[in-house]
Design a protein around this motif. Structure first.
Motif, mmCIF file in Angstrom:
data_model
loop_
_atom_site.group_PDB
_atom_site.id
_atom_site.type_symbol
_atom_site.label_atom_id
_atom_site.label_comp_id
_atom_site.label_asym_id
_atom_site.label_seq_id
_atom_site.Cartn_x
_atom_site.Cartn_y
_atom_site.Cartn_z
ATOM 1 N N UNK C 231 7.849 -4.618 -4.907
ATOM 2 C CA UNK C 231 7.961 -6.042 -4.627
ATOM 3 C C UNK C 231 6.686 -6.777 -4.987
ATOM 4 N N UNK C 236 9.583 -9.795 -8.896
ATOM 5 C CA UNK C 236 10.736 -10.305 -9.635
ATOM 6 C C UNK C 236 11.943 -9.501 -9.223
ATOM 7 N N UNK C 239 12.437 -5.121 -6.840
ATOM 8 C CA UNK C 239 12.646 -4.888 -5.414
ATOM 9 C C UNK C 239 14.097 -5.185 -5.042
ATOM 10 N N UNK C 240 14.682 -6.149 -5.729
ATOM 11 C CA UNK C 240 16.085 -6.500 -5.468
ATOM 12 C C UNK C 240 17.001 -5.347 -5.863
ATOM 13 N N UNK C 243 16.832 -2.937 -3.167
ATOM 14 C CA UNK C 243 17.549 -3.432 -1.992
ATOM 15 C C UNK C 243 19.044 -3.154 -2.133
ATOM 16 N N UNK C 247 21.593 -1.044 0.172
ATOM 17 C CA UNK C 247 22.874 -1.530 0.697
ATOM 18 C C UNK C 247 24.021 -0.627 0.270
ATOM 19 N N UNK C 259 1.709 0.538 4.871
ATOM 20 C CA UNK C 259 3.116 0.238 5.117
ATOM 21 C C UNK C 259 3.411 -1.041 4.355
ATOM 22 N N UNK C 261 4.918 -3.992 1.470
ATOM 23 C CA UNK C 261 5.933 -5.037 1.603
ATOM 24 C C UNK C 261 7.309 -4.578 1.127
ATOM 25 N N UNK C 264 8.579 -2.519 4.180
ATOM 26 C CA UNK C 264 9.052 -3.247 5.358
ATOM 27 C C UNK C 264 10.533 -3.602 5.216
ATOM 28 N N UNK C 265 11.006 -3.717 3.993
ATOM 29 C CA UNK C 265 12.425 -4.031 3.787
ATOM 30 C C UNK C 265 13.258 -2.769 3.561
ATOM 31 N N UNK C 267 12.141 0.798 3.851
ATOM 32 C CA UNK C 267 11.836 2.127 4.380
ATOM 33 C C UNK C 267 12.608 2.468 5.646
ATOM 34 N N UNK C 268 13.228 3.616 5.606
ATOM 35 C CA UNK C 268 13.749 4.204 6.827
ATOM 36 C C UNK C 268 12.664 5.027 7.486
ATOM 37 N N UNK C 270 8.211 6.028 7.018
ATOM 38 C CA UNK C 270 6.941 5.863 6.313
ATOM 39 C C UNK C 270 6.050 7.038 6.640
ATOM 40 N N UNK C 272 2.332 8.023 6.192
ATOM 41 C CA UNK C 272 1.009 7.603 5.732
ATOM 42 C C UNK C 272 0.262 8.782 5.124
ATOM 43 N N UNK C 793 -0.975 -1.912 9.342
ATOM 44 C CA UNK C 793 -0.209 -1.413 8.206
ATOM 45 C C UNK C 793 -0.988 -0.388 7.391
#
Lengths: 305, 209, 867
Positions: C231, C236, C239-240, C243, C247, C259, C261, C264-265, C267-268, C270, C272, C793
């Motif tokens: 992302x 652009x 990342x979509x 996503x 879905x 962690x 960006x 954050x959308x 990840x089930x 993480x 480190x 993060x």
């Protein structure tokens, strides 16, 4: 910063002029009953000049904080929902009525009863003005302001500055009278001492109210919403010294000097000392109230993004 | 004719990229210091020693999600109620607008708004805020932010319809409680979204200078 | 921001009407009026933005950043000024056929083109003289406007003088003319790809044929995102795409110190991990898979693939002449040639257990184990990596270790699988282009660069300072560089060792730069030449990704005296006598048209190439170009108006791409382009080629090499875990404010994305540092000061200084004030000459010196102030 100063100036000066006007009216009423209308007028009418000037300065200051001051007249149009609109309307009406009363008094126009009615009306509108000013700050997004402490402290400021400003004004008026016409001074002197004693008592009472209100207010902040807690932290932290100073000055002015004012007003012959006490009390408390109002604005932590 | 236009925000898709904020700044030519749309990273949690291996630090409920917010065009617009000059009004379609010609720049609406929507423009001396790209709407186009979002996390429409499609959530941290002004927004929460007023995190950004 | 009350406003208010704007325009030579803005840097635009819609025109345009996106960003042009932009709306948006929506940077593009800080005309340094003048003033001198003739004459004469005085190999970087006249030294070494650049072709045969296309990735059940944040890094569409995979049911696990960006959308989970320790973790994962695999009861390894498609897994599958102990399995298990656990001191010692790895990488051992099991037991799994873990000193083994895991878990050559680099324009969407431009059919042939000398990215500043560089194994050669030509590449800002670079720039006799803003290269040069942006040129044709082709032409005429790079090179070359004045190249417009005329797009069968555009004689006349009419899919004028053509896609179409599917099915018939034709877990060529570069000797298997300036070096005593003078790791995340170093000067982006230095609150607290404090970050190269943004993060022990800020080195304070990553970065040549941007170690302390203003309030770099 500039905006903050403008609002401090406006609220303090406007409240002071309302308070002074109310005190002027009440004192006049009792003095007239005791010593006649003429003595009452002689004692108080000159102060009207100062009150009008102070009110004028305050309203000028309020224009200063606007981004578009030329459009200010529009600010009265939304009194249906806006406390700010109502405040401005009340301010304008108070100023008009106050000015009218002053003019009638100076030039002795119209029957006394009419002048008095206008005077009392102005005073009433003045009280409404202070109430509106307080309500302006009672926004759901401003936890530091949205509680009873705001109207209570606005009114205590109004009356405290009112009595002490008038104390100084009466003392100055007496000095002026003595210089101009030493003969009539004795009657005025006794009236002055009586009034000053009452002023001192009222000042101490109001000081007491403030000293009770403020800690209660701080505790309610510290135990409130996150923004309220932030405000409390600001007052205790970066504003802490200012706050301490504010309390000390208020105590000195209304308490200590008030006490001495009362003492010295008990017997005659101490007019000079009396004047110093009156001026000192007023200046100290004026500075204290300005600092207090500064803290009021600086500790604002609104619900916002 | 719409009754109450509203934004839709999908917090579960928002990456905090601020393309929406920049699209708004570009379309409305906003200067530095004015952002009609803002994006916040909200997060918290901490790091603790691994219970079995104390030499390792592990994340303990570390969470972050982003929230994109503009003007909420509230059902109860406190800004319009507060404005002394009647410069803020609510249209029939629910959009709340500032009439720059009537604004006197007293900034009272700035105090009244829970979302930081009205912002003072020093050059113009008046308050400005998101206007739902009303000029684009009039031409049948979408608001600039909605069209820009690379994650398709922003939408808009009739508030009732959005609620039917996406539910009733209209407040998550760091947004304030929706009880204050009844914002016209529908939010699909992020899996870590916290209800307003019950947050355990904070907005992650540099404190003001 | 300073508050202006009504009085100040009343006194200074200037009503910028359209009329006054046009007057300024005319006064300044017919192009856009540019002057210091009021907090925005774009004074003229405010007025222009008030124009009614029918007074301007939408022109197709694209971003041109090196981010991999280059998304659609149409420009609304009014009187030669772009007043607003919009993103792709050339077709309705849908998940299968998405618009090419851009990011915040591209949306701010007009600020780069029309900013008040645009370089308007050629300039020379006020205290410059031939030979350099007062060279110590480079970086802080005043500027004087000169004409193009003057500027080019200066450049030509200095080139002649320097090459005559110092001979060949005295000029660093250049353009075609310089190369043809006397030659210029080029630098080499991978930057973005890190160690994949060398590793991938030798271990796997190529960098680009590793991942699957975006529709196929919706078949993944598990997607591993290792050190990648699409992302931000490929802002652009990518990342979509991910996503949509989520879905469709994919689980995501992110392995990253931050962690991020995307996490954050998506990840089930993480995990480190410390920067630069990936190889250790990958080897331990291999250990788990090999030691716990049971083909009957607990199959973890894709033995079919390993046996048929790889070499080097164990000692039975090695090339001739190889040391039998150099095999993956024995190394991972820590076995000697007899299959017994090796003794300490043996080259395969120790066994690469999770316990061994966890001490290094910071991931608890049972997490390493459970993670390895999960990726082996879930199918199909896509094992993706974002190059950040390859931009680590000594990390070429990471790529090989990564590939080994991908081979073991069966990611290679299957639907829903794929592995390796998810990056740039192919992030989340690999595969050959569905649409391609044709050839430009240029008339002139390029002239060769007379100089063959190339110096490594990690050495060239030292080469300038010390006069020598590494030419072979244990061999140094003298070199005397006296001129630096900052042209495309922003090397002074984006290569490591900037602190030394600044010293080097104050040593050479002559330096020049071409740019549109006073970026770092310009700052430290003697002569600055203004170039046009892509919006001021024709012939900007690019694939933002495999599915679309942009055809962008001039949005506005060149501003002020800016010229194209090609024009500058030609003028220089004419003065140097390398070009024939009688022969000129065809125009950009013609070249661009040729490329479009020859453009092809895949037909629905996924195989046949069709001509894209139909051209008629009227079209040729309208465009003012030469060519022949032809038939294609769409009319060329339609394409010209829209600026973009995107191939519609849908589920089940023939445009999907499953990397290496044919190879998996029949490796003999479809060999990889490696020496053996297979995946090389033992790669002889890699070891040999790296040795010959002259810095490192490595084994042909993915051995663990502690990274220089990595986690281990934060300790002065590793065994007892005593920290040394640089106890924190620092790396440089990509950031939305910039595409590498581009956009750093754009005010609204500086406002939206402050250059924050990230630390974990635990590390900050230990140093008495609070959120928002000023801190000083010190490496062995120097110090930077920044405000710190604390965040949970980022893992403790690791700090982040976002990549690409233009240095603002303050000679008096002796620190860089902008947070320039490369100012702090030590150049360490290792293995394949890549740069370890992400392996750096620093100390951080509170800074009590002058506090910095927020980035958006810094004055713009306007070299010559006009009234």
């Amino acid at each position: 910063m500039l905006r903050e100063l403008a609002l401090i100036a406006f609220t303090i000066l406007a409240q002071m002029s309302v308070g002074a006007f109310l005190v002027l009216g009440v004192v006049k009423f009792f003095v007239a009953r005791k010593a006649g209308q003429e003595e009452a007028d002689r004692m108080g009418d000159r102060s009207l000049i100062a009150i009008i000037i102070v009110l004028g300065l305050g309203m000028l200051a309020s224009l200063w904080h606007l981004g578009n001051p030329l459009s200010a007249p529009r600010a009265v149009t939304n009194f249906a929902t806006s406390w700010l609109s109502r405040e401005i309307l009340a301010g304008v009406v108070f100023a008009v009525l106050g000015l009218l009363y002053a003019v009638l008094q100076w030039f002795k126009l119209g029957p006394i009863i009419l002048r008095n009615i206008i005077g009392w009306l102005a005073g009433l509108v003045g009280i409404v003005l202070v109430l509106c000013m307080a309500m302006v700050y009672m926004l759901p997004t401003q936890p530091a302001w949205n509680n009873l402490a705001t109207p209570i402290s606005f009114f205590t400021t109004t009356l405290l500055l009112g009595v002490l400003a008038m104390g100084a004004a009466y003392v100055a008026n007496y000095a002026y009278l003595k210089k101009k016409n030493p003969g009539c001074a004795d009657q005025q002197c006794e009236l002055l001492r009586n009034v000053l004693r009452w002023i001192a008592v009222v000042a101490v009472i109001l000081l007491g109210i403030e000293f009770v209100l403020i800690p209660v207010y701080l505790v309610s902040l510290a135990t409130g919403s996150p923004q309220a807690v932030e405000s409390a932290k600001l007052i205790a932290g970066p504003l802490g010294l200012t706050f301490l100073f504010r309390m000390i000055l208020a105590f000195l002015g209304a308490g200590v000097f008030g006490f001495f004012l009362y003492q010295n007003a008990q017997s005659a012959g101490r007019e000079k000392v009396l004047s110093y006490m009156a001026y000192a009390a007023f200046i100290l408390v004026f500075v204290a109230e300005v600092l207090g109002r500064f803290i009021f604005y600086s500790s604002q932590v609104g619900i916002t993004l | 004719m719409a009754k109450q236009l509203a934004f839709y925000f999908d917090a579960s898709a928002c990456t905090g990229c601020k393309a929406c904020a920049m699209a708004c700044k570009d379309k409305n030519n906003l200067p530095v210091g004015i952002n009609w749309r803002k994006v916040f990273d909200y997060g918290g949690g901490g790091w603790i020693q691994h219970p079995a291996h104390p030499e390792f630090m592990i994340p303990n409920n570390v969470f972050v999600y982003s929230t994109s917010t503009a003007c909420m065009h509230c059902e109860k617009p406190l800004c319009a109620e507060a404005c002394p000059a009647k410069a803020i009004f609510k249209r029939d379609d629910g959009v709340v607008l500032i009439d720059k010609d009537l604004c006197i720049g007293c900034r009272y609406c700035e105090w009244a708004c829970p979302y930081g929507a009205p912002q003072f423009n020093e050059e113009l001396g008046v308050m400005t805020k998101c206007d739902f790209c009303q000029d684009y709407l009039a031409q049948g186009q979408n608001p600039a932010c909605v069209d820009q979002c690379p994650q398709r996390a922003l939408g808009f429409g009739e508030l009732d319809e959005l609620r039917q499609m996406y539910g009733n959530i209209n407040a998550i941290e760091p947004l304030p409680s929706s009880d204050i002004s009844h914002p016209a927004i529908v939010i699909t929460p992020h899996k870590h979204s916290q209800p307003s007023g019950q947050g355990t995190g904070r907005i992650i950004k540099l404190p003001e200078v | 921001m300073t508050e202006k009350n009504f009085l100040t406003k009343a006194l200074t208010k200037t009503a910028l009407t359209r009329r006054s704007f046009l007057k300024w325009s005319a006064a300044l030579g017919g192009t856009a009026a540019l002057a210091g803005g009021l907090g925005y840097g774009l004074k003229a635009v405010e007025a222009a933005a008030e124009q009614a819609a029918n007074e301007g025109k939408w022109v197709p345009a694209a971003c041109w950043g090196n981010c991999g996106g280059r998304c659609y960003n149409a420009a609304y042009v009014v009187d030669g000024v772009v007043t607003r932009q919009k993103t792709d709306d050339t077709h309705p948006d849908s998940p299968d056929f998405p618009q090419q929506r851009g990011c915040a940077r591209g949306r701010a593009q007009r600020h780069r083109v029309f900013g008040a800080d645009r370089i308007k005309y050629p300039m020379k340094r006020a205290h410059w003289e031939p030979g350099g003048g007062d060279k110590s003033l480079r970086g802080r001198d005043e500027w004087v406007r000169i004409t193009w003739d003057e500027a080019l004459d200066i450049v030509a004469s200095e080139i002649k003088r320097i090459s005559e005085t110092y001979g060949p190999n005295s000029i660093l970087w250049g353009t075609e003319a310089v190369g043809a006249y006397c030659g210029y030294i080029n630098t080499w070494g991978s930057t973005s790809s890190g160690t994949w650049a060398y590793t991938a072709p030798r271990v796997f045969g190529s960098q680009s044929t590793m991942g699957n296309d975006r529709l196929d990735m919706r078949n993944s059940k598990l997607i591993i995102m290792w050190s990648t944040d699409p992302t931000v890094c490929s802002a652009g569409s990518p990342a979509y795409h991910y996503l949509l995979s989520k879905r469709a049911g994919a689980k995501f696990i992110f392995v990253d110190p931050f962690y991020n960006w995307s996490a954050q959308v998506l990840a089930d989970e993480w995990i480190p991990i410390r920067p630069g320790t990936d190889t250790a973790m990958l080897l331990a994962m291999g250990y788990v898979l090999i030691s716990e695999d049971d083909p009957e009861n607990n199959p973890l390894i894709d033995w079919d693939f390993v046996n048929r498609c790889t070499i080097g897994f164990d000692k039975n599958n090695l090339p001739d002449g190889a040391d039998p102990e150099d095999n993956y399995k024995d190394y991972v298990l820590g076995l000697d040639r007899r299959g017994r656990v090796a003794a300490e001191g043996h080259k395969n010692y120790p066994p690469k257990t999770p316990e061994w790895a966890s001490e290094i990488c910071g991931v608890p051992p049972e997490k390493i184990r459970s993670f390895a099991l999960e990726i082996a037991q879930t199918k199909p799994v896509a094992f993706m990596e974002g190059d950040a873990s390859a931009r680590i000193n000594d990390a070429q083994t990471m790529g090989q270790a990564f590939t080994a895991i991908a081979a073991l878990i069966g990611s290679i050559g299957v639907s829903g699988g794929g592995f390796g680099q998810t990056r740039h324009s192919a992030a989340g969407n690999r595969g050959p282009n569905l649409i391609s431009a044709g050839s430009a059919n240029t008339v002139l042939e390029s002239l060769d660069n007379l100089c063959e000398l190339r110096i490594n990215n990690n050495e060239f500043w030292d080469a300038v300072l010390t006069g020598e560089y590494t030419s072979a194994v244990n061999e140094k050669t003298q070199v005397n560089i006296q001129m630096v030509y900052h042209t495309k590449g922003s090397h002074l800002q984006t290569k490591v060792g900037q602190a030394r670079g600044i010293q080097a720039m104050r040593k050479v006799e002559f330096a020049l730069a071409t740019d549109f803003h006073m970026a770092t290269g310009c700052r430290y040069s003697d002569v600055v030449l203004p170039v046009t942006t892509m919006w001021e040129r024709d012939n900007y044709i690019t694939n933002p990704n495999r599915e679309a082709l942009f055809w962008m032409n001039k949005v506005v005429e060149p501003l002020f005296e800016a010229k194209d790079d090609d024009w500058i090179d030609r003028q220089l070359g004419l003065r140097l006598g390398v070009y024939d004045p009688a022969v000129e190249e065809i125009s950009d417009k013609q070249q661009s048209f040729n490329r479009i005329a020859g453009a092809t797009v895949l037909a629905a069968d996924g195989k046949t190439k069709e001509t894209l555009v139909t051209i008629t004689q009227e079209d040729l006349d309208a465009l003012g170009v030469e060519g022949t009419p032809q038939t294609g899919l769409i009319p060329v004028m339609e394409y010209f108006e829209k600026g973009t053509y995107q191939v519609p896609r849908k589920d089940g179409d023939n445009f999907s791409y499953i990397a290496n599917q044919a190879f998996r099915e029949d490796p003999e018939a479809n060999p990889l382009r490696t020496e053996s034709g297979k995946v090389e877990l033992h790669c002889r060529v890699l070891a040999e080629d790296i040795y010959n570069l002259g810095w490192s000797k490595i084994r042909p298997i993915p051995e663990y090499i502690p990274a220089k300036r990595g986690y281990e070096e934060t300790f002065s005593d590793w065994k007892n875990k005593v920290k040394g003078p640089y106890p924190l790791q620092m790396y440089n995340k990509h950031y939305w404010r910039r595409s590498h170093s581009e956009f750093d000067n754009v005010l609204p982006l500086r406002e939206l994305f402050p250059q924050e230095f990230n630390m974990n609150p635990i590390d900050a607290e230990a140093r008495g540092i609070k959120d928002g404090d000023m801190v000083k970050i010190t490496s062995s190269e120097g110090s930077s000061i920044r405000r710190v943004c604390l965040t949970e993060r980022i893992m403790p022990g690791v700090t982040n200084l976002p990549h690409g800020a233009w240095t603002e080195f303050d000679d008096e304070l002796g620190v860089d004030k902008a947070g320039s990553d490369n100012y702090l970065e030590a150049p360490v040549p290792t293995v394949e000459g890549h740069s370890g941007f992400n392996s750096q170690i620093v100390q951080v302390e509170k800074w009590d010196g002058p506090r910095l203003l927020p980035d958006s309030q810094w004055p713009q770099r306007i070299p010559i102030k006009e009234v």
